[in-house]
Scaffold this active site. Sequence first.
Site, short mmCIF file in Angstrom:
data_model
loop_
_atom_site.label_atom_id
_atom_site.label_comp_id
_atom_site.label_asym_id
_atom_site.label_seq_id
_atom_site.Cartn_x
_atom_site.Cartn_y
_atom_site.Cartn_z
N ASP A 188 37.11 -2.74 -72.63
CA ASP A 188 36.32 -3.78 -71.98
C ASP A 188 35.65 -3.24 -70.72
OD1 ASP A 188 37.15 -5.44 -74.00
OD2 ASP A 188 38.38 -6.73 -72.74
N HIS A 208 39.33 -6.88 -75.81
CA HIS A 208 40.53 -7.26 -75.05
C HIS A 208 41.49 -6.10 -74.81
CE1 HIS A 208 39.41 -11.38 -74.63
NE2 HIS A 208 39.16 -11.45 -75.91
N ASP A 232 38.72 -4.03 -65.72
CA ASP A 232 39.13 -5.15 -66.56
C ASP A 232 40.65 -5.19 -66.59
OD1 ASP A 232 38.19 -7.28 -68.55
OD2 ASP A 232 39.75 -6.22 -69.66
#
Length: 180
Positions: free
Chosen positions: A165, A160, A12
Site C-alpha cells: 500500500d 492491505h 501505511d
Amino acid sequence: MTVSEEIFISVDVETSGPIPGEFSLLSIGACAVDRPEQRFECLLKPITDQADPKALEVSGLSLEILQHTGLEPVQAMERFESWVGQMAGETGTPVFVGFNAPFDWSFVNYYFHRFLRHNPFGFTALDIKAYYMGSAGTSWEATRSSKMREQLGAALEGDHDPLNDALAQAELFRLARAKR
C-alpha cells in the site's frame, strides 16, 4: 535561513481498530516516494487485546500470532526512526505522506510519542487525497484510490499489505505531483 530538502516518505499501517491507545498498531510499511526501492516494514506486538474483527479480517493479521512474532513497540519505532533518519540524511526533512493520512498518522504519531517521546516527522502529515483534491480541482468523491489510479494512470494497486500500500500510495503521489 537554509531550506532543507523535503524527503517524502509514504507510510501505511494496519491496526486492530479505529483509534490508537485503545487499539494496536500491528504493522508498518513505508517507502521513500522518489526512491521506492528504499523500503521499511515491520510487525508489532499488540499493546492491547482489543480488536475490531473487521480490521483483523481486512489485514489478515492475528493478535495471538503477533504476540509471539511481532517486535516490541519500542523496538519497532526505534527501527522505523532509524530508517526515516537514513532516508532524510544529514540535511533532509522527512515528510510523512499517506493516503487518508489522518488515520495512519494518528497511530504512527501516537506510537512515536508513547514509546520514543518524539516523532521524527515532527507534528504534521501530508494527505494524498487532500493534495489531489486541491491540485486537480476535483471533488472529495473523486479522491477514492480507484478513481485516482484511473485518472493518473497508476499501475500499482493496494492490497492491505502495508508495504504494498505504501508503494501504491507513493506512485499516486508522484503522479499527482507531476500533474501540477
